[in-house]
Motif scaffolding. Structure first.
Motif, PDB file in Angstrom:
ATOM      1  N   ARG A  40       0.825  -1.207   0.000  1.00  0.00           N
ATOM      2  CA  ARG A  40       0.000   0.000   0.000  1.00  0.00           C
ATOM      3  C   ARG A  40       0.861   1.260   0.000  1.00  0.00           C
ATOM      4  N   ILE A  41       1.928   1.251   0.786  1.00  0.00           N
ATOM      5  CA  ILE A  41       2.815   2.423   0.844  1.00  0.00           C
ATOM      6  C   ILE A  41       3.533   2.608  -0.491  1.00  0.00           C
ATOM      7  N   LYS A  42       4.027   1.515  -1.091  1.00  0.00           N
ATOM      8  CA  LYS A  42       4.716   1.621  -2.381  1.00  0.00           C
ATOM      9  C   LYS A  42       3.775   2.172  -3.447  1.00  0.00           C
ATOM     10  N   ALA A  43       2.531   1.721  -3.456  1.00  0.00           N
ATOM     11  CA  ALA A  43       1.565   2.229  -4.438  1.00  0.00           C
ATOM     12  C   ALA A  43       1.340   3.721  -4.248  1.00  0.00           C
ATOM     13  N   ALA A  44       1.232   4.167  -3.002  1.00  0.00           N
ATOM     14  CA  ALA A  44       1.028   5.586  -2.729  1.00  0.00           C
ATOM     15  C   ALA A  44       2.251   6.403  -3.135  1.00  0.00           C
ATOM     16  N   GLU A  49       2.698  10.436  -3.714  1.00  0.00           N
ATOM     17  CA  GLU A  49       2.480  10.833  -2.323  1.00  0.00           C
ATOM     18  C   GLU A  49       3.777  10.729  -1.526  1.00  0.00           C
ATOM     19  N   LYS A  50       3.820  11.412  -0.397  1.00  0.00           N
ATOM     20  CA  LYS A  50       4.973  11.386   0.503  1.00  0.00           C
ATOM     21  C   LYS A  50       4.521  10.804   1.833  1.00  0.00           C
ATOM     22  N   ALA A  51       5.446  10.092   2.512  1.00  0.00           N
ATOM     23  CA  ALA A  51       5.134   9.531   3.823  1.00  0.00           C
ATOM     24  C   ALA A  51       6.356   9.635   4.713  1.00  0.00           C
ATOM     25  N   GLU A  52       6.124  10.053   5.978  1.00  0.00           N
ATOM     26  CA  GLU A  52       7.215  10.101   6.933  1.00  0.00           C
ATOM     27  C   GLU A  52       6.663  10.051   8.347  1.00  0.00           C
ATOM     28  N   THR A  53       7.513   9.621   9.258  1.00  0.00           N
ATOM     29  CA  THR A  53       7.208   9.639  10.681  1.00  0.00           C
ATOM     30  C   THR A  53       8.233  10.543  11.344  1.00  0.00           C
ATOM     31  N   ASP A  54       8.239  10.562  12.664  1.00  0.00           N
ATOM     32  CA  ASP A  54       9.248  11.362  13.361  1.00  0.00           C
ATOM     33  C   ASP A  54      10.652  10.843  13.077  1.00  0.00           C
ATOM     34  N   LEU A  55      10.774   9.523  12.838  1.00  0.00           N
ATOM     35  CA  LEU A  55      12.088   8.916  12.664  1.00  0.00           C
ATOM     36  C   LEU A  55      12.453   8.582  11.227  1.00  0.00           C
ATOM     37  N   TYR A  56      11.459   8.305  10.375  1.00  0.00           N
ATOM     38  CA  TYR A  56      11.746   7.790   9.033  1.00  0.00           C
ATOM     39  C   TYR A  56      10.989   8.545   7.953  1.00  0.00           C
ATOM     40  N   ARG A  57      11.596   8.515   6.781  1.00  0.00           N
ATOM     41  CA  ARG A  57      10.955   8.986   5.560  1.00  0.00           C
ATOM     42  C   ARG A  57      10.900   7.778   4.632  1.00  0.00           C
ATOM     43  N   ALA A  58       9.749   7.525   4.044  1.00  0.00           N
ATOM     44  CA  ALA A  58       9.603   6.389   3.120  1.00  0.00           C
ATOM     45  C   ALA A  58      10.089   6.795   1.747  1.00  0.00           C
ATOM     46  N   ASP A  59      10.775   5.886   1.096  1.00  0.00           N
ATOM     47  CA  ASP A  59      11.305   6.142  -0.236  1.00  0.00           C
ATOM     48  C   ASP A  59      11.216   4.851  -1.033  1.00  0.00           C
ATOM     49  N   LEU A  60      11.154   4.960  -2.345  1.00  0.00           N
ATOM     50  CA  LEU A  60      11.166   3.784  -3.211  1.00  0.00           C
ATOM     51  C   LEU A  60      12.549   3.628  -3.803  1.00  0.00           C
ATOM     52  N   LYS A  61      13.119   2.459  -3.652  1.00  0.00           N
ATOM     53  CA  LYS A  61      14.408   2.149  -4.262  1.00  0.00           C
ATOM     54  C   LYS A  61      14.115   1.260  -5.465  1.00  0.00           C
ATOM     55  N   VAL A  62      14.549   1.684  -6.627  1.00  0.00           N
ATOM     56  CA  VAL A  62      14.318   0.937  -7.853  1.00  0.00           C
ATOM     57  C   VAL A  62      15.600   0.210  -8.226  1.00  0.00           C
ATOM     58  N   SER A  63      15.475  -1.077  -8.472  1.00  0.00           N
ATOM     59  CA  SER A  63      16.639  -1.827  -8.954  1.00  0.00           C
ATOM     60  C   SER A  63      16.278  -2.442 -10.304  1.00  0.00           C
ATOM     61  N   ARG A  64      17.277  -2.581 -11.133  1.00  0.00           N
ATOM     62  CA  ARG A  64      17.075  -3.095 -12.486  1.00  0.00           C
ATOM     63  C   ARG A  64      17.911  -4.347 -12.691  1.00  0.00           C
ATOM     64  N   ARG A  65      17.346  -5.275 -13.441  1.00  0.00           N
ATOM     65  CA  ARG A  65      18.052  -6.513 -13.752  1.00  0.00           C
ATOM     66  C   ARG A  65      17.892  -6.766 -15.247  1.00  0.00           C
ATOM     67  N   VAL A  66      18.999  -7.020 -15.905  1.00  0.00           N
ATOM     68  CA  VAL A  66      18.976  -7.284 -17.340  1.00  0.00           C
ATOM     69  C   VAL A  66      18.787  -8.780 -17.563  1.00  0.00           C
ATOM     70  N   GLU A  67      17.869  -9.105 -18.452  1.00  0.00           N
ATOM     71  CA  GLU A  67      17.631 -10.493 -18.837  1.00  0.00           C
ATOM     72  C   GLU A  67      17.573 -10.574 -20.360  1.00  0.00           C
ATOM     73  N   GLU A 115      12.543  -4.099 -13.676  1.00  0.00           N
ATOM     74  CA  GLU A 115      12.658  -3.221 -12.522  1.00  0.00           C
ATOM     75  C   GLU A 115      11.849  -3.789 -11.367  1.00  0.00           C
ATOM     76  N   THR A 116      12.389  -3.669 -10.192  1.00  0.00           N
ATOM     77  CA  THR A 116      11.651  -3.992  -8.981  1.00  0.00           C
ATOM     78  C   THR A 116      11.741  -2.786  -8.060  1.00  0.00           C
ATOM     79  N   GLN A 117      10.713  -2.616  -7.237  1.00  0.00           N
ATOM     80  CA  GLN A 117      10.712  -1.509  -6.294  1.00  0.00           C
ATOM     81  C   GLN A 117      10.699  -2.067  -4.885  1.00  0.00           C
ATOM     82  N   ALA A 118      11.541  -1.523  -4.053  1.00  0.00           N
ATOM     83  CA  ALA A 118      11.594  -1.919  -2.654  1.00  0.00           C
ATOM     84  C   ALA A 118      11.305  -0.694  -1.802  1.00  0.00           C
ATOM     85  N   LEU A 119      10.517  -0.883  -0.773  1.00  0.00           N
ATOM     86  CA  LEU A 119      10.249   0.185   0.167  1.00  0.00           C
ATOM     87  C   LEU A 119      11.456   0.317   1.091  1.00  0.00           C
ATOM     88  N   VAL A 120      11.971   1.537   1.215  1.00  0.00           N
ATOM     89  CA  VAL A 120      13.148   1.783   2.030  1.00  0.00           C
ATOM     90  C   VAL A 120      12.787   2.819   3.089  1.00  0.00           C
TER      91      VAL A 120
END
Length: 126
Positions: A40-44, A49-67, A115-120
């Motif tokens: 849900r957070i990755k979709a937002a 959209e932006k998301a953060e708490t007092d301690l963290y900021r959510a970010d999307l890390k995109v990684s790519r793999r060649v096939e 491409e894959t997206q990971a929540l960081v």
């Protein structure tokens, strides 16, 4: 949550198994909830959209793999080359291209980047 084990308390094997099963079931439930929240957070975030708490900021890390799709690779380079690299990986195909056994330009033309997206969670103390 359950309290940590008291190392001075003598537990039977059945007690240990009961605790293990409880912890395993708790972890599995938490992992399912974590994965649902992450989706849900990755979709937002992907929609801007932006998301953060007092301690963290959510970010999307995109990684790519060649096939290289096997059917297209085989069409371009033949069965022998496809057989040689199909059981290895892209590094083997690129090594063959570097050695001159495969045409590097044609190999690059076959490449498919996944491409894959990971929540960081980024600590805000940076």
């Amino acid at each position: 949550m359950t309290a940590p084990l008291d190392p001075t308390e003598a537990l039977t094997l059945d007690d240990l198994l009961e605790r293990y099963a409880t912890l395993r079931d708790t972890l599995l439930g938490l992992e399912v909830e974590r994965d649902e929240l992450a989706a849900r957070i990755k979709a937002a975030l992907a929609s801007g959209e932006k998301a953060e708490t007092d301690l963290y900021r959510a970010d999307l890390k995109v990684s790519r793999r060649v096939e290289y799709p096997l059917d297209r690779f085989r069409d371009v380079f033949g069965d022998a080359a496809a057989l040689e690299v199909a059981t290895i990986d892209r590094k083997k195909a690129e090594a063959l291209a570097k050695a001159g056994d495969l045409d590097p330009e044609r190999l690059r033309g076959l490449a498919v980047v996944k491409e894959t997206q990971a929540l960081v969670l980024v600590p805000k103390t940076r």
